[in-house]
Design an enzyme around this catalytic site. Structure first.
Site, PDB file in Angstrom:
ATOM      1  N   CYS A  26       1.727  -0.803  -5.081  1.00 20.35           N
ATOM      2  CA  CYS A  26       2.762  -1.683  -5.631  1.00 20.35           C
ATOM      3  C   CYS A  26       2.772  -3.015  -4.877  1.00 20.35           C
ATOM      4  O   CYS A  26       2.905  -4.084  -5.487  1.00 20.35           O
ATOM      5  CB  CYS A  26       4.140  -1.038  -5.542  1.00 20.35           C
ATOM      6  N   CYS A  80       5.369   1.694  -1.458  1.00 21.84           N
ATOM      7  CA  CYS A  80       4.156   2.011  -2.227  1.00 21.84           C
ATOM      8  C   CYS A  80       3.084   0.932  -2.001  1.00 21.84           C
ATOM      9  O   CYS A  80       3.264  -0.210  -2.424  1.00 21.84           O
ATOM     10  CB  CYS A  80       4.540   2.115  -3.705  1.00 21.84           C
TER      11      CYS A  80
END
Length: 108
Positions: free
Chosen positions: A33, A30
């Protein structure tokens, strides 16, 4: 300082280790992230032991993600005395996370 990635056992230890804790639910693939990583590292260095911070990889711990209603990544959940008190979905600025910590957890 690197924020540790924890499983169920590590999660329980951190959330129940004191009054406050910040947990990020995300995944290694991600991009938002990964962008959040340096922010959490800075916050971990600034708050020290008064605010334990950890990451949960939703691919490795899907039960935890389900338990806390994580539908998007990153999701940051603040815990106070073992209970969730605030949830921030999506990448936010460091100031937003700091304000949430101050508001929700009374960390000094």
């Amino acid at each position: 300082m690197n924020v540790p990635t924890v499983n169920q056992e590590g999660f329980e230890q951190i959330v129940n280790s004191g009054e406050t804790a910040l947990i990020e639910f995300g995944a290694s693939w991600c991009a938002p992230c990964r962008a959040l990583g340096p922010i959490l590292d800075e916050m971990s260095a600034e708050y020290g032991a008064s605010l334990p911070i950890a990451k949960v990889d939703v691919d490795d711990s899907p039960e935890l993600a389900s338990t806390y209603g994580v539908m998007s990544m990153p999701t940051v959940i603040l815990f106070y005395k073992g209970s969730p008190v605030d949830k921030l979905v999506g990448l936010r600025s460091k100031a937003v996370y700091q304000a949430a910590v101050e508001r929700s957890c009374k960390v000094s």
